[in-house]
Design a protein around this motif. Structure first.
Motif, short mmCIF file in Angstrom:
data_model
loop_
_atom_site.label_atom_id
_atom_site.label_comp_id
_atom_site.label_asym_id
_atom_site.label_seq_id
_atom_site.Cartn_x
_atom_site.Cartn_y
_atom_site.Cartn_z
N UNK A 105 5.49 17.98 14.88
CA UNK A 105 4.56 16.70 15.25
C UNK A 105 2.93 16.91 14.59
N UNK A 106 2.56 17.88 14.57
CA UNK A 106 1.33 18.23 14.12
C UNK A 106 1.36 17.70 12.59
N UNK A 107 2.33 18.38 11.91
CA UNK A 107 2.53 18.14 10.39
C UNK A 107 2.56 16.55 10.30
N UNK A 108 3.33 15.94 11.10
CA UNK A 108 3.65 14.64 11.20
C UNK A 108 2.42 13.63 11.08
N UNK A 109 1.82 14.25 12.18
CA UNK A 109 0.31 13.42 12.68
C UNK A 109 -0.62 13.54 11.20
N UNK A 110 -0.50 14.42 11.01
CA UNK A 110 -1.47 14.67 9.39
C UNK A 110 -1.00 13.67 8.38
N UNK A 111 0.19 13.74 8.35
CA UNK A 111 0.69 12.75 7.07
C UNK A 111 0.57 11.41 7.54
N UNK A 112 0.85 11.06 8.94
CA UNK A 112 0.21 9.58 9.18
C UNK A 112 -1.10 9.15 8.99
N UNK A 113 -1.84 10.12 9.52
CA UNK A 113 -3.36 9.63 9.42
C UNK A 113 -3.51 9.64 8.04
N UNK A 114 -3.26 10.48 7.02
CA UNK A 114 -3.42 10.34 5.58
C UNK A 114 -2.95 9.15 5.01
N UNK A 115 -2.05 8.54 5.38
CA UNK A 115 -1.32 7.27 4.88
C UNK A 115 -2.34 6.18 5.33
N UNK A 116 -2.49 6.20 6.71
CA UNK A 116 -3.67 5.14 7.24
C UNK A 116 -4.98 5.10 6.64
N UNK A 117 -5.35 6.39 6.22
CA UNK A 117 -6.62 6.38 5.61
C UNK A 117 -6.49 5.76 4.08
N UNK A 118 -5.37 6.14 3.43
CA UNK A 118 -5.37 5.77 2.06
C UNK A 118 -4.81 4.35 1.77
N UNK A 119 -3.99 4.08 2.60
CA UNK A 119 -3.31 2.67 2.44
C UNK A 119 -3.90 1.47 3.32
N UNK A 120 -4.52 1.66 4.51
CA UNK A 120 -5.10 0.70 5.09
C UNK A 120 -6.59 0.91 5.55
N UNK A 121 -7.21 -0.06 6.04
CA UNK A 121 -8.44 -0.11 6.74
C UNK A 121 -8.40 0.20 8.45
N UNK A 122 -7.21 0.40 8.78
CA UNK A 122 -7.25 0.71 10.42
C UNK A 122 -8.27 1.56 11.06
N UNK A 123 -8.27 2.73 10.04
CA UNK A 123 -9.33 4.01 10.51
C UNK A 123 -10.97 3.56 10.00
N UNK A 124 -11.59 3.30 11.01
CA UNK A 124 -13.19 2.86 10.65
C UNK A 124 -14.09 4.26 10.92
N UNK A 125 -13.64 5.34 11.10
CA UNK A 125 -14.50 6.42 11.64
C UNK A 125 -14.74 7.12 10.18
N UNK A 126 -15.69 7.89 9.96
CA UNK A 126 -15.98 8.64 8.99
C UNK A 126 -15.00 9.84 8.74
N UNK A 127 -15.03 10.41 7.68
CA UNK A 127 -14.00 11.32 7.19
C UNK A 127 -14.30 12.62 8.23
N UNK A 128 -15.56 12.88 8.44
CA UNK A 128 -15.62 14.14 9.05
C UNK A 128 -15.33 14.10 10.56
N UNK A 129 -15.57 12.61 11.10
CA UNK A 129 -14.90 12.29 12.61
C UNK A 129 -13.31 12.48 12.68
N UNK A 130 -12.73 11.83 11.54
CA UNK A 130 -11.49 11.82 11.62
C UNK A 130 -10.92 13.23 11.38
N UNK A 131 -11.09 14.29 10.55
CA UNK A 131 -10.71 15.39 10.60
C UNK A 131 -10.97 16.30 11.84
N UNK A 132 -12.18 16.06 12.52
CA UNK A 132 -12.31 16.66 13.87
C UNK A 132 -11.26 16.29 14.79
N UNK A 133 -11.16 14.92 14.87
CA UNK A 133 -10.45 14.46 15.83
C UNK A 133 -8.79 14.81 15.47
#
Length: 611
Positions: A105-133
């Motif tokens: 699940x953890x590795x899938x979550x990392x892949x999903x977050x990376x795809x959302x960050x690269x392909x969409x504008x859904x994630x509005x937080x900074x990269x530091x906050x995204x990595x922390x969360x």
């Protein structure tokens, strides 16, 4: 009925866990700057193993709806559905444990977050906050999965929980060692994160307050240096005094984007130093924000009425002091300090994630080694009974683990001793079996000698006394008859045919008595001594007793042939009835014997008269 009872306890326990999940979501454990640890994940992960995939998914959906519509829990609670879908789905299909699948699940979550960050504008937080969360959620989920596995493995063995969790899974030594290894590795780091995060947050508050105090001290020193004219000019809002105050406070706003507001007695902005804060203190936009009070002189202002991590990066620390007749507010952005603290905690979270991965690998490796070693020992010990019985030698494998090698060596010694003892015992058992059979045969012979007549094979006097005593002591027996009979002229048979002829006569007569007793089960016959026999008739009706006696007398109708000679049988008979003729065995036997004797004397007298 049993199924209904189990279903009732299952439903009750499910509703209790749902309630606990909601309460844990309502009261999370605060970590730092709006980030809180929700223990609700532990509940719906436990449900995967205790109740199944669908029940756990229902609980996650309920939690998500309450989070979205009711404001319960944090804004990222929707990830609970994704957790259950991945971890629960893999556990349902593949089995094993939740802890292992939480890494998938953890590795899938990392892949999903990376795809959302690269392909969409859904994630509005900074990269530091995204990595922390991201690391925060990963470590939280993995640890919750580990605790859920341990709860489901060990808690059902508590007697108080048997009704609610009747199904227990088998525990393996390697599994227990793996759990202890992982807990020992990760627990110290998690404790450091919990304590260190709170300390870092307090240090930030203290730093902001110290800057406010420094400004306050500088203003007090300046106020003490003013003469009366300068004080009067300041109170009259002199531009010169404004400029002097601005020069005094400018060094404090250059370092960390601090903004200082000086308000007049009507709380209107009198002077602003720094431009990083675009709101005016006291205007409607500022008042629509949300304030958290730290102490009487310090507050945290949020633009939105929710203390989330995203809002903390846009929040402002506001310190309050006074300068003569003016209120002074020191406004400092929180973003830089928050990110600085989160980066430090993120390091520990990343370290925790690495430790968990290493612990998982080591746990699997340890479990494999221990399971393999114990499985080998189990296989060898399982073969001991078969090899011992067949007297075959058992091949013992060695182990690279010293303790297991010693254990195998000791088991080998024990096996050899058991094998020797088994064969010795087997020989002794054969001897004991033969002796036991002889003893049983001897006991049987002794019993026959004690209770049966050796010549006629009829029950003897001892058996007769025991049977009569049983009937007298039995309250249900109300009446029975004793028939005492003595063969007539038996002495003449002995004199003419010898003792062997007399013995043959007694045997044939006894056979007739036995056949009569078999034909009429309510009649029991015994030999007392010599030519004396006795019978017990278990009947109560006088007519029935008379009819039985008539049948009994027919035994003498047929002659007996001995040594080619025909011998006519006759006997003297006496009867006694219990309890009419006595309530004791001696009384009854005496009565019957007396009547028999009288009949014998009468027969003798008749024989003499005939001569």
């Amino acid at each position: 009925m049993k199924y209904f009872s189990e279903y009732k306890y299952r439903l009750i326990s499910y509703l209790i866990l749902i309630t606990c999940m909601v309460l844990l979501a309502l009261f999370p454990l605060p970590l730092v700057f709006g980030v809180s640890i929700s223990l609700a994940a532990f509940i719906y992960l436990v449900m995967i193993r205790l109740y199944g995939f669908r029940e756990a998914l229902l609980a996650a959906v309920i939690l998500t709806l309450l989070s979205y519509f009711g404001g319960i829990g944090h804004s990222y609670m929707f990830t609970s559905v994704f957790e259950v879908l991945v971890i629960g789905g893999l556990y349902k299909v593949k089995g094993k444990d939740l802890f292992t699948w939480s890494f998938v699940y953890s590795f899938l979550l990392i892949i999903v977050v990376l795809l959302l960050e690269l392909l969409t504008d859904i994630i509005t937080l900074s990269a530091n906050l995204v990595l922390f969360l991201l690391f925060f959620f990963i470590v939280s989920t993995i640890f919750a999965s580990l605790v859920a596995d341990m709860f489901c493995d060990y808690f059902p063995y508590l007697k108080s929980l048997n009704k609610f969790f009747p199904n227990k899974e088998k525990l393996y030594f390697g599994q227990i060692i793996s759990h202890l290894l992982i807990l020992a590795a990760i627990t110290p780091i998690l404790l450091i994160i919990l304590t260190h995060a709170k300390m870092l947050e307090e240090d930030v508050y203290k730093e902001w307050e110290e800057k406010t105090i420094a400004i306050e001290n500088r203003l007090q020193i300046k106020a003490s240096e003013l003469d009366n004219i300068e004080v009067q000019n300041f109170m009259l809002d002199s531009d010169l005094e404004k400029a002097r105050l601005k020069v005094l406070l400018d060094p404090f706003v250059l370092e960390d984007r601090t903004t200082i507001f000086v308000l007049d007695q009507q709380l209107n902005e009198w002077l602003r130093i720094g431009e990083s804060f675009h709101y005016q203190i006291g205007n409607p936009e500022f008042l629509n924000g949300y304030i958290t009070v730290l102490n009487e002189k310090s507050t945290i202002w949020f633009s939105k009425k929710r203390s989330t991590l995203g809002n903390w990066t846009d929040a402002r620390y506001i310190g309050h002091t006074t300068y003569l007749n003016k209120d002074v507010f020191v406004v400092m952005p929180t973003e830089d300090k928050v990110i600085e603290v989160l980066n430090e905690i993120k390091f520990y979270l990343l370290l925790s994630f690495v430790v968990l991965i290493v612990a998982l690998v080591l746990g699997v490796f340890t479990n494999f080694i221990l399971t393999k070693a114990l499985g080998t020992i189990n296989t060898m010990t399982r073969e001991i009974p078969n090899r011992v019985e067949s007297n075959e030698s058992l091949k013992w494998s060695s182990s690279s683990i010293v303790e297991f090698s010693i254990l195998i060596s000791n088991l080998q010694k024990v096996s050899n001793q058991i094998q020797n003892m088994f064969h010795q015992t087997k020989k002794q058992n054969i001897v004991l079996k033969n002796q036991t059979e002889q003893l049983i045969e001897s006991e049987s012979q002794l019993y026959l000698l004690a209770h049966y007549d050796t010549l006629t094979k009829l029950p003897n006097r001892r058996s007769f006394y025991e049977k009569v005593t049983e009937r007298i002591e039995n309250d249900t027996v109300t009446k029975f008859v004793i028939v005492f009979l003595d063969l007539n002229h038996f002495k003449q048979v002995n004199d003419t045919l010898g003792h062997s002829g007399g013995d043959e006569l007694l045997s044939i007569f006894a056979t007739r008595l036995s056949e009569f007793a078999k034909r009429y089960p309510y009649v029991s016959v015994f030999r007392l001594a010599g030519d004396e026999f006795v019978a017990i008739i278990d009947q109560e009706s006088t007519m029935e007793i008379q009819a039985t006696c008539v049948k009994f007398s027919q035994i003498f109708d047929k002659p007996i042939f001995i040594q080619n000679k025909s011998i006519e049988l006759s006997a003297s008979i006496g009867l006694s009835i219990y309890p009419d003729d006595g309530k004791g065995i001696d009384q009854l036997l005496h009565k019957a014997d007396t009547l028999m004797y009288e009949q014998k004397q009468q027969r003798k007298n008749e024989d003499k008269g005939g001569e």
